[in-house]
Every structure is written in structure tokens, then in C-alpha cells.
Design a protein around this motif. Structure first.
Motif, PDB file in Angstrom:
ATOM      1  N   UNK A   1      10.795   7.442   0.147  1.00 10.59           N
ATOM      2  CA  UNK A   1       9.483   7.585  -0.542  1.00 10.59           C
ATOM      3  C   UNK A   1       8.352   8.310   0.598  1.00 10.59           C
ATOM      4  N   UNK A   2       7.940   9.508  -0.135  1.00 10.82           N
ATOM      5  CA  UNK A   2       6.793  10.124   0.483  1.00 10.82           C
ATOM      6  C   UNK A   2       7.112  10.555   1.920  1.00 10.82           C
TER       7      UNK A   2
ATOM      8  N   UNK B   1       0.711  -1.248  -0.036  1.00  8.16           N
ATOM      9  CA  UNK B   1      -0.036   0.123   0.130  1.00  8.16           C
ATOM     10  C   UNK B   1       0.855   1.387   0.039  1.00  8.16           C
ATOM     11  N   UNK B   2       1.903   1.279   0.847  1.00  7.49           N
ATOM     12  CA  UNK B   2       2.572   2.521   0.884  1.00  7.49           C
ATOM     13  C   UNK B   2       3.314   2.796  -0.383  1.00  7.49           C
ATOM     14  N   UNK B   3       3.871   1.910  -1.119  1.00  7.38           N
ATOM     15  CA  UNK B   3       4.748   1.939  -2.322  1.00  7.38           C
ATOM     16  C   UNK B   3       3.674   2.349  -3.293  1.00  7.38           C
ATOM     17  N   UNK B   4       2.479   1.969  -3.318  1.00  6.91           N
ATOM     18  CA  UNK B   4       1.693   2.052  -4.525  1.00  6.91           C
ATOM     19  C   UNK B   4       1.963   1.004  -5.573  1.00  6.91           C
ATOM     20  N   UNK B   5       2.188  -0.145  -4.984  1.00  3.21           N
ATOM     21  CA  UNK B   5       3.137  -0.951  -6.099  1.00  3.21           C
ATOM     22  C   UNK B   5       1.679  -1.462  -7.182  1.00  3.21           C
ATOM     23  N   UNK B   6       2.171  -1.577  -8.249  1.00  5.50           N
ATOM     24  CA  UNK B   6       1.186  -1.895  -9.513  1.00  5.50           C
ATOM     25  C   UNK B   6       1.014  -3.321  -9.710  1.00  5.50           C
ATOM     26  N   UNK B   7       2.213  -4.064  -9.401  1.00  7.26           N
ATOM     27  CA  UNK B   7       2.135  -5.559  -9.483  1.00  7.26           C
ATOM     28  C   UNK B   7       2.665  -6.199  -8.373  1.00  7.26           C
ATOM     29  N   UNK B   8       2.368  -7.396  -7.933  1.00  9.66           N
ATOM     30  CA  UNK B   8       2.917  -8.099  -7.098  1.00  9.66           C
ATOM     31  C   UNK B   8       3.367  -9.509  -7.818  1.00  9.66           C
TER      32      UNK B   8
ATOM     33  N   UNK C   1      13.407   3.506   0.889  1.00 10.33           N
ATOM     34  CA  UNK C   1      14.591   4.355   0.383  1.00 10.33           C
ATOM     35  C   UNK C   1      14.614   4.109  -1.309  1.00 10.33           C
ATOM     36  N   UNK C   2      14.473   5.255  -1.711  1.00  9.01           N
ATOM     37  CA  UNK C   2      14.411   5.042  -3.448  1.00  9.01           C
ATOM     38  C   UNK C   2      15.876   5.525  -4.137  1.00  9.01           C
ATOM     39  N   UNK C   3      16.098   4.469  -4.809  1.00 12.18           N
ATOM     40  CA  UNK C   3      17.453   4.641  -5.331  1.00 12.18           C
ATOM     41  C   UNK C   3      17.307   4.696  -6.832  1.00 12.18           C
ATOM     42  N   UNK C   4      18.351   5.237  -7.554  1.00 16.37           N
ATOM     43  CA  UNK C   4      18.400   5.809  -8.742  1.00 16.37           C
ATOM     44  C   UNK C   4      19.164   4.753  -9.649  1.00 16.37           C
TER      45      UNK C   4
END
Length: 511
Positions: A373-374, A111-118, A178-181
Motif C-alpha cells: 500500500x503506497x 491514517x496510513x490506510x485512509x480507512x473510511x470506517x473503524x 500488504x494489499x490482496x485481491x
């Protein structure tokens, strides 16, 4: 003049690790997934490249937008690796999740990530009713993607485009992303010579699980970036297996946490193992005790090189082939890293050698995260001018070696994972018999610390440590669970009412 510390403006992490290998050494072993009695899977670079591009094409065929999150919920299986790199190859964001997470913990990440796919493995069943309309992919769907038409080329991503979202414990009661590029993989390059001593002819045996950034980085991305092969393990966690795996697969490098090296020394027959292929061991995730370093070198005759890192930056301080070991120190900043010690308070001006302050790394570091993230308020809290500050107190000696002085916050380190006491306190505090709770690390031996829950019970409740531990095991991943419960009449607090976590163990001893 160009700065070779920085990646090209257009850069894809999966292409960096795989495309050149697929052209230059398509038949070379890229990944062996070892079982207790032999290989369970063996993939060449050509096969990995083909499967990764097939998965990338399959994911994009589902109509995902660039940057969509792909949550991976699998055990130690080859498809974990392929899906992870497939997401990067497609320009999507891979979210590696631990198979140890409870359904509630996994649901929070989703939910927190807003994942589109699992993407779920055979051993990680997911209730479709809780997906909230998200796409669920299982082994059959991934197999079809691998066999389907591959993406012609890797996604044309920018170096700063998001690639990986890793959840780690923060200073709040919930894990933070933690969002990495894509550039983060390029930013690992100083480790190759100065910590790992990586060469194209190496075989890296890594003891970690696939969801861990230590495994995805040191176990996969780093060897593949130089054309080396990897061996990962999927079998019973018997410490005696590791010397046998080194011998069986002629591993030249072995990576693990210090506590596993200690278990190997205790339970494995090293004298009977052929370790002639091994050049050295690598360790991270926990501090390396001096006695363990000496015992390993005495038993094996092999060096042991330590590194310091964190989820937000990976490893940036180490010993290694170019940085002599200094027992008690994790080493020196790797060449090219801009590391400083800053005052705890005041302007962010680097302190001179010998002075203790906050360990910091410059924002120009390509391996530094894009952000939380957010969580903009937490991003602001870790930046001091042009410096990222992670909360460790340390000093640099005149030779540049780092010496720890503890943490400036209360984050705990359990088997290499950062664990927030707030998260564990939230679970324990929800038990009907618990009135107050504090959570902190407790030393059980000179070099072993465990998570301990310090609990104040409601009036009339019976102290039952086993029941509280079982309560936690049902709601937390195993590595987050307390190993001990201590009962107190009251928690030590500051005059303002804040729990003094650093005094909890002292209070329990006086009770």
C-alpha cells in the motif's frame, strides 16, 4: 484450454466461501465460538450468509465507494468474522487489526490506510476525537446491520479487485500494508488437499486470534471454501484447554504455531484427552523443530504437517497427506505452485537443486499480493523479473524439499508475526536514557528465539531493563515487545557505520 489455477474473471471472495454453502447446507454449523465452558456463539452457514449480507448492505448504506477501507478493531468475537466477510461481500477492503495494538499504532494504521470506517468491539474503545471525521461503528450499529435488509447478492467484483489490506513489518520503521485481491482466496486451493487435507465433513479448530491471516485463512476461508465447519476460541489462554476443545467439538483438524504445540505437550494431560476424532495437526508461522515433531507424534500418534508462507503469498510450501513429512524441512512446493531458488545477485535465472539462493515464487501465482500500500519502492525491491522474492535464503533438494539457510535481511519472527527491528528500535531509541539501540533475535534455547534490545545508555543513566521493557509495552503491541534488554558500551558497526545486528548478541556476550 482454461487454467483452473486461475479464478474466474468475476470473482468475490465472500461469495466463494458462503453463497454455495448457504444454498446447499444452510443448517450446517459454520462457526462455533468456544468459551472455556461451552459455546459462546454458534452460527450456521445460512445465518452467516444472512448476517454477512446484512452488514454489507449496512456498510454500503453509509455511502462508501468501492474499495473503501474498513478497519476492524475487535477481540475474538463472532462479529469480527462477520464484519470481515461483510466488507468483502460489499466490494470494500477489509483491514483486520490486532486488539493488542496501542492507540498510537492503531492510529497509524487508520491514517496510513485512509480507512473510511473503524469498527470497534466492546473491548477496544476508541477515542472519537482521534477519528479525523471517520465513521465509528460499535456493537449496536453492527447488530442493527445484521438485523436489517440484506444485500440481495454479493458484490460483482473482479478477481483482481482489492479485498484485504494486512499490515506487516517491513524493512522500514513503520508497518507496511500488504494489499490482496479477491483472487487470493482462490489461490489457497492447493493447500486444501496438499497441506490441510480438507474435506466437507471436517471440523477445523484453530488456535489463532481473528486478526491474524493464519486464522482468517486456515481457520475460516479454507474450511468454508469446501463446506467444512470451524471452531475458534475466546477464553483464557491455558495450553491445557486445546485437547479438551478437540474432544468437546470432535475436531478433525487442529491448527496452531509450533510453540503452542510445545506448550500443550508440557502443560496438558494428553493421555486423559479423547483425541480419536483428530486426523492430524497443522502448523505454520514458525519453523517446526525436529524434536517437537517427534515428541508430538509420540504423545498423540497423530501426524503434524508444516507449511511455509508469508503475508504476501500465504502458504505455498508444505508437508501433508500428499507430501510426506521430511523432518527439518517445511516440505515441498504444493502442486501447481511455481517456486524457484534465484541467485542473490545477477539475473533471475532459477538455480539447480542443491544450490542456495533466494526463495522466489512466480508472479502468475493467484495468491500473490497486488502490492504494498503506497510503497512502490518496496514493491520494486521484491520483484526480480517475473519472480517475487521475500528474503528467505533456501535450497531445494533433488526431491523438491525446501531447506532453509536463514534470511537475507534482518526481519524477526516472533510467535509467527514478522517484526521489523527498525520499528522496535524507533520506540526504544525514543527513551530519554537511550543513546543508541539495536534490536535482534536472541536464542534462549535450541528452538526458542526472542526479541532482544541491545542498548547504549547516556552517561550517568542507571541500567534499568524493567523500565525499558515497560516503556516498550506502553508503545508497542505485545508480540513486538522485546523480552530482554542487554546493555552495551557501544554497538558493533560496519566501517560505513551501519549497525551489525547479527553481531549484537556476540557483543553482549563479550561485554
Amino acid at each position: 484450454m482454461s487454467d483452473d489455477r486461475q479464478p474466474p474473471a468475476r470473482f468475490n471472495a465472500a461469495r466463494y466461501c458462503l453463497a454455495g454453502n448457504a444454498r446447499a447446507r444452510p443448517d450446517k454449523s459454520a462457526l462455533i465460538l468456544a468459551g472455556e465452558d461451552g459455546p459462546r456463539a454458534r452460527l450456521s452457514f445460512g445465518e452467516v450468509d444472512r448476517a454477512v449480507r446484512g452488514i454489507a448492505a449496512g456498510l454500503l448504506g453509509l455511502g462508501l465507494a468501492p474499495g473503501a477501507r474498513v478497519m476492524i478493531r475487535m477481540g475474538n468475537e463472532a462479529d469480527y468474522v462477520l464484519v470481515y466477510f461483510g466488507a468483502l461481500a460489499a466490494g470494500l477492503v477489509a483491514l483486520p487489526a490486532s486488539p493488542q495494538l496501542t492507540p498510537a499504532e492503531a492510529g497509524f494504521l487508520m491514517e496510513n490506510s485512509g480507512a473510511a470506517i473503524v469498527v470497534a468491539g466492546a473491548g477496544c474503545p476508541i477515542d472519537p476525537a482521534g477519528l479525523g471525521g471517520r465513521i465509528l461503528l460499535g456493537p449496536a450499529e453492527i447488530a442493527a446491520m445484521k438485523a436489517g435488509p440484506p444485500l440481495a447478492g454479493y458484490a460483482d467484483t473482479a478477481a483482481d479487485d482489492p479485498a484485504t489490506l494486512v499490515y506487516t513489518s517491513g524493512t522500514t520503521s513503520r508497518p507496511k500494508g500488504v494489499l490482496h485481491a479477491h483472487r487470493a482466496i482462490y489461490g489457497r486451493r492447493p493447500m486444501h488437499a496438499h497441506w490441510l487435507g480438507l474435506r466437507a465433513d471436517d471440523v477445523m479448530l484453530h488456535a489463532g486470534t481473528m486478526n491474524w491471516t493464519y486464522t482468517l485463512g486456515v481457520g475460516l476461508s479454507d474450511p468454508w471454501a469446501v463446506g467444512a465447519g470451524t471452531v475458534l476460541y475466546d477464553g483464557p489462554r491455558d495450553p491445557a484447554i486445546w485437547p479438551r476443545l478437540i474432544a468437546r467439538y470432535r475436531a478433525t483438524l487442529f491448527a496452531a504455531v509450533p510453540s503452542l504445540y510445545r506448550q500443550i505437550l508440557k502443560y496438558a494431560d494428553l493421555a486423559a484427552a479423547d483425541l480419536s476424532s483428530l486426523r492430524h495437526g497443522c502448523t505454520a508461522g514458525e519453523a517446526l523443530p525436529v524434536d517437537l515433531l517427534e515428541a508430538w507424534q509420540a504423545a498423540t500418534g497423530k501426524p503434524l504437517y508444516e507449511a511455509l508462507g508469508m503475508s504476501e503469498i500465504s502458504t505455498y510450501v508444505s508437508s501433508g497427506p500428499t507430501i510426506p513429512v521430511r523432518p527439518g524441512s517445511p516440505g515441498r512446493p504444493q502442486p501447481g505452485r511455481r517456486v524457484a531458488i534465484l541467485p542473490v545477485d545477477g539475473p533471475p535465472e532459477p538455480l539447480p537443486p542443491g544450490e542456495t539462493g533466494l526463495l522466489a515464487i512466480h508472479r502468475s501465482e493467484p495468491g500473490l499480493m497486488l502490492g504494498y500500500w503506497n510503497r512502490p519502492e518496496e514493491e520494486a525491491a521484491v520483484m526480480r523479473g517475473d519472480w517475487f522474492v521475500g528474503g528467505d535464503l533456501a535450497a531445494l533438494d533433488p526431491d523438491g524439499y525446501l531447506w532453509f539457510a536463514g534470511r537475507n535481511d534482518d526481519l524477526m519472527n516472533a510467535m509467527g508475526y514478522r517484526v521489523s527491528p527498525n520499528e522496535v528500535e524507533g520506540v526504544l531509541g525514543a527513551h530519554p536514557d537511550v543513546v543508541e539501540v539495536g534490536v535482534a533475535e536472541r536464542a534462549v534455547r535450541a528452538d526458542v528465539r526472542v526479541i532482544c534490545g541491545f542498548v547504549v545508555l547516556r552517561a550517568g543513566a542507571e541500567p534499568d531493563a524493567d523500565a525499558l521493557l515497560a516503556w516498550c509495552r506502553a508503545r508497542l503491541a505485545a508480540y513486538k515487545c522485546p523480552r530482554e534488554i542487554r546493555f552495551l558500551a557501544g554497538l558493533p558497526r560496519t566501517p560505513n557505520g551501519k549497525v551489525q545486528r547479527k553481531r549484537l548478541d556476540e557483543a553482549a556476550g563479550a561485554a
